[in-house]
Design a protein around this motif. Sequence first.
Motif, PDB file in Angstrom:
ATOM      1  N   ASP B  34      -7.163  -4.290  -0.432  1.00  0.00           N
ATOM      2  CA  ASP B  34      -6.885  -5.710  -0.220  1.00  0.00           C
ATOM      3  C   ASP B  34      -7.740  -6.288   0.894  1.00  0.00           C
ATOM      4  O   ASP B  34      -8.374  -7.327   0.738  1.00  0.00           O
ATOM      5  CB  ASP B  34      -5.404  -5.925   0.128  1.00  0.00           C
ATOM      6  CG  ASP B  34      -4.492  -5.441  -0.988  1.00  0.00           C
ATOM      7  OD1 ASP B  34      -4.949  -5.423  -2.141  1.00  0.00           O
ATOM      8  OD2 ASP B  34      -3.342  -5.085  -0.693  1.00  0.00           O
ATOM      9  N   GLY B 150      -4.841  -9.430   5.015  1.00  0.00           N
ATOM     10  CA  GLY B 150      -4.934  -9.340   3.555  1.00  0.00           C
ATOM     11  C   GLY B 150      -3.604  -9.065   2.898  1.00  0.00           C
ATOM     12  O   GLY B 150      -3.453  -8.156   2.090  1.00  0.00           O
ATOM     13  N   ARG B 152      -0.335  -9.665   0.509  1.00  0.00           N
ATOM     14  CA  ARG B 152      -0.049 -10.245  -0.803  1.00  0.00           C
ATOM     15  C   ARG B 152       1.444 -10.406  -0.992  1.00  0.00           C
ATOM     16  O   ARG B 152       2.208  -9.510  -0.648  1.00  0.00           O
ATOM     17  CB  ARG B 152      -0.610  -9.339  -1.900  1.00  0.00           C
ATOM     18  CG  ARG B 152      -2.110  -9.282  -1.934  1.00  0.00           C
ATOM     19  CD  ARG B 152      -2.620  -8.416  -3.091  1.00  0.00           C
ATOM     20  NE  ARG B 152      -1.563  -7.798  -3.821  1.00  0.00           N
ATOM     21  CZ  ARG B 152      -1.360  -6.483  -3.865  1.00  0.00           C
ATOM     22  NH1 ARG B 152      -2.148  -5.659  -3.219  1.00  0.00           N
ATOM     23  NH2 ARG B 152      -0.372  -5.995  -4.583  1.00  0.00           N
ATOM     24  N   GLU B 155       3.515  -7.665  -2.871  1.00  0.00           N
ATOM     25  CA  GLU B 155       3.565  -6.292  -2.398  1.00  0.00           C
ATOM     26  C   GLU B 155       4.968  -5.805  -2.101  1.00  0.00           C
ATOM     27  O   GLU B 155       5.406  -4.773  -2.535  1.00  0.00           O
ATOM     28  CB  GLU B 155       2.745  -6.158  -1.126  1.00  0.00           C
ATOM     29  CG  GLU B 155       1.466  -5.436  -1.335  1.00  0.00           C
ATOM     30  CD  GLU B 155       0.723  -5.375  -0.043  1.00  0.00           C
ATOM     31  OE1 GLU B 155       0.392  -4.270   0.392  1.00  0.00           O
ATOM     32  OE2 GLU B 155       0.499  -6.433   0.563  1.00  0.00           O
ATOM     33  N   TRP B 205      -2.452 -13.331  -4.659  1.00  0.00           N
ATOM     34  CA  TRP B 205      -3.066 -12.345  -5.551  1.00  0.00           C
ATOM     35  C   TRP B 205      -2.082 -11.230  -5.871  1.00  0.00           C
ATOM     36  O   TRP B 205      -1.238 -10.882  -5.067  1.00  0.00           O
ATOM     37  CB  TRP B 205      -4.304 -11.728  -4.884  1.00  0.00           C
ATOM     38  CG  TRP B 205      -5.427 -12.671  -4.614  1.00  0.00           C
ATOM     39  CD1 TRP B 205      -5.332 -13.896  -4.024  1.00  0.00           C
ATOM     40  CD2 TRP B 205      -6.810 -12.468  -4.891  1.00  0.00           C
ATOM     41  NE1 TRP B 205      -6.584 -14.463  -3.924  1.00  0.00           N
ATOM     42  CE2 TRP B 205      -7.503 -13.615  -4.435  1.00  0.00           C
ATOM     43  CE3 TRP B 205      -7.536 -11.429  -5.464  1.00  0.00           C
ATOM     44  CZ2 TRP B 205      -8.902 -13.736  -4.566  1.00  0.00           C
ATOM     45  CZ3 TRP B 205      -8.918 -11.549  -5.576  1.00  0.00           C
ATOM     46  CH2 TRP B 205      -9.591 -12.707  -5.137  1.00  0.00           C
ATOM     47  N   GLU B 207      -1.701  -7.081  -7.453  1.00  0.00           N
ATOM     48  CA  GLU B 207      -2.463  -5.830  -7.441  1.00  0.00           C
ATOM     49  C   GLU B 207      -3.512  -5.853  -8.557  1.00  0.00           C
ATOM     50  O   GLU B 207      -4.652  -5.448  -8.369  1.00  0.00           O
ATOM     51  CB  GLU B 207      -1.497  -4.645  -7.626  1.00  0.00           C
ATOM     52  CG  GLU B 207      -2.153  -3.282  -7.480  1.00  0.00           C
ATOM     53  CD  GLU B 207      -1.170  -2.135  -7.740  1.00  0.00           C
ATOM     54  OE1 GLU B 207      -0.022  -2.392  -8.169  1.00  0.00           O
ATOM     55  OE2 GLU B 207      -1.568  -0.969  -7.523  1.00  0.00           O
ATOM     56  N   ILE B 210      -6.477  -8.015  -7.750  1.00  0.00           N
ATOM     57  CA  ILE B 210      -7.361  -7.334  -6.807  1.00  0.00           C
ATOM     58  C   ILE B 210      -8.336  -6.416  -7.550  1.00  0.00           C
ATOM     59  O   ILE B 210      -9.548  -6.458  -7.350  1.00  0.00           O
ATOM     60  CB  ILE B 210      -6.532  -6.507  -5.785  1.00  0.00           C
ATOM     61  CG1 ILE B 210      -5.741  -7.444  -4.864  1.00  0.00           C
ATOM     62  CG2 ILE B 210      -7.414  -5.557  -4.987  1.00  0.00           C
ATOM     63  CD1 ILE B 210      -6.542  -8.133  -3.800  1.00  0.00           C
TER      64      ILE B 210
END
Lengths: 590, 293
Positions: B34, B150, B152, B155, B205, B207, B210
């Motif tokens: 990330d 970074g 997200r 997560e 974003w 996973e 990414i």
Amino acid sequence: MKNEDFLRLVVVGHVDHGKSTLLGRLLSDTGSLPDGKLESVKAYCKSNSRPFEYAFLLDALKNEQAQGITIDAARIHFQTKKRDYLIIDAPGHIEFLKNMITGASRAESAILLIDAKEGVMENSKRHGYLLSMLGIKQILVCINKMDLVDHSEKRYEEVKQEYSNFLKEIGIKPKGFIPISAFEGDNIAEKSKKMDWYKGTTVLDFLDSFEKSKASFEKPFRMPLQDIYKFTDKGDDRRVFAGKIETGKINVGDEIVFLPSNKTSKIKTIESFNTPVMDSALSGESIGFTLEEQIYVKRGEVICKKTEKMCQSSSLIKANIFWMSHSPLTKDKTYYLKVGTDKVKMRLRSIERIIDATSLDSNNKEQVERHDVAECILELNDPLAFDLAKDIEELGRFVIVDEYLISGGGIITANMDKRASKIQKQLLLREEKWEKSSVTFEERSVRFAQKPCMVLITGEKEYDKKPLGKMVERELFDHGRNVYYVGMSNIVSGLNIDIKKNSSEHVRRLGEIANLMIKSGTLIIATASDLTYEDIQMLKMIVGEDEIKVIKISSENGASDLLLKPDMDMKENTIAILEYLRDERIIFLP
Amino acid sequence: MDRLDQLEAQAIYILREAYANFDNLAMLWSIGKDSTVLLWLARKAFFGHVPITLAHIDTHYKIPEMIEYRDNLARKWNLNMVYGENTDALNDKQTFPDGNVDRIQCCRNLKTEALKNTLSGAWKRYRMNHETGKYDVDNNKEPYTGVIVGLRADEEGSRSKERYFSPRNKENDWNLDDQPPELWNQFNTDFAPGTHIRIHPILDWTELDIWKYIERENIPTVSLYYDQGEGRRYRSLGCYPCTTPVESTAKNVAEIIAELESGKFSKIAERSGRAQDKDDGGGLETLRREGYM
Ligand SMILES: Nc1nc2c(ncn2[C@@H]2O[C@H](COP(=O)(O)OP(=O)(O)O)[C@@H](O)[C@H]2O)c(=O)[nH]1
């Protein structure tokens, strides 16, 4: 997840009118729930002898999300035949209004729920208003809990009528109304048999008829300048103007204008990293470009195309504001207003009306309080480039920063400075026809160790500003600067002999003279009493906001770059001015 | 524009806003996918340059390949690379692998404390000297007022309540429910003395995004993410005593994407291989509240 076609949806409404229930229904009726989830929550409720609520289902889902289990559900998704929907979490409690607004400002469509039994409540209205202010055009109103009113058409029409009237008053036209029962699933995915009188479509079909936000590249080009990069120390000589294109499109070779400075140039290249060479760019893209002709502009200016309708610039605007902070918006405080990438000092001039979300009555408050919606006139310290929200919403919306935090948001509804647009047209022409000197601004600056500009001393009439202006002139001259003192009378009886006494044309001409002298490398000291706020703003437009410093001598506070007290003696004030000019690097050591 | 284009444009916009508004700006680079995507986005935003300091917290328990990869890229991309560490805790062996504290306390010592004091400038920072290729003690002790992370939203739970620009007070505290609003693309870029702002350009974003972006842009990543023939790979990278690989035969980016799209991991948390998460009750809320990232 289908990547291209997904619609961001927010569900709002008064607390307990059924948001969670509708969400749960939408998820289950579209088969978007994990296998067995609904059954297990229902079973859980049963074994604990609690009535089942869709809210529990959502809680259970959020819990899993909290453990990071779903991989592509940052927020909740559901899918219809047509496309994916991303639901933006928007808590309905008034305490969470900040979060609701944050979420809703990123949605493109909304469902607003009203309880058929309880009818239109405070937040039904407030949310409706906020949705429109946030720029959400696709609004579906669902009259929920129809089962509690015996599926009565009469009651539905009553509530619909009441709410339509309210929306009409604030100028909003929803896309439609649907009678539903979220809990029972009536008119959600399938037409209800219990409401034969309703001839319209279901909620899901209605959502599918929403359009993805209109291609904003069909609007005139707008790109707020985010920054100018020059990484010479890294061996890169490009001077790149960077930003995100809000609307419209741009091609290499296009002639552009920066507002509010009115500087013009032409696109030489479009820059990007790790992409094929680009010769055009569209709204939504974060790009950069280089220019044919080097000009001096700064972050916050808005780039338009010469061949298209440009934005307005002015420092007096009318706006609809929504206030979110505990400390009210008041007239005696200076705030910052942010539009696009610009940030200007702002003061509240007047409150036209405060819209009470419950009654729509206006009342005479002296300040805008938390959760108030108000129509206000705002004074800005410097000219701002913007569009009216109804024309180009991307450049017509703003936030207000109080101290350190965003405390309010709003949209611009009118330009209140009638002179400004006329001046702007004249200035555009002036910039276009301007013959550039063979000596640059820098060369002149270096020779006299000064940044040529206009130092305008204004303020209370009783205080004689002329001797002060001349003393500052003398001090600067004795220190080798190229400086000249201009009094209003120098112009009024000469250049302006043809103009009536009280005309604003005097001020305009003062500005044009100052502009010529600044270009010649001169530091101008001017004094004038009786200048209105609009006069000073006009001067800022004409000479450029960076080329003028306003020094006010007044016992009251007020917008200025430097405020001096009338009870100080002239010597002290001279020293204060010189110190200020040094701090601002208007004069510097060679 | 497709989804990746939109996410990219938004992240670039946020990075440029951060750069325009903060003089003392640092970007945390954990070497993971990330923050490496974030670093790549910075190169995009600034046309091949990275005019922002990259800060790394060295726990000395990172898998050695990660540090090697970090320094290689730092040299290749000419990065302003800085690292910090909790020297005292390491010397006094106040770590989990040394058997003296539990996992959570170890994270607190080697990451949270190290991070806090590196960002504030209270502890020594080491800066890469591009002439020697080595790290020197950094003379700059100014606190970083803008910290790009970074993070997200997908997560783990506590992260989905963040804003793009989240103000933090001196103690790194944040009040989940009382964050200032963030409207349209207007962010909270002002901050009171002694406070700082966390900036999250890739908040939206997933996973999968990414990995798709890594594939599209061909971004170099550490080989630990890929199966080396033993049927295992790392899905999330941390310190080796507390990170376990997942079973997977994905050998390259395309295979990882296929694996994620197949839904293989849809019921398994991305960070499930990170033991401290479990010890903190799953949500990492305690550690996060204290400033962990
Ligand atoms: N009878 C009936 N009750 C409903 C309906 N929709 C929601 N409710 C109930 O109204 C209450 C509040 O609903 P909820 O979805 O939690 O409201 P929210 O606060 O807007 O999220 C709950 O007890 C629901 O079961 C409906 O269509 N019919």
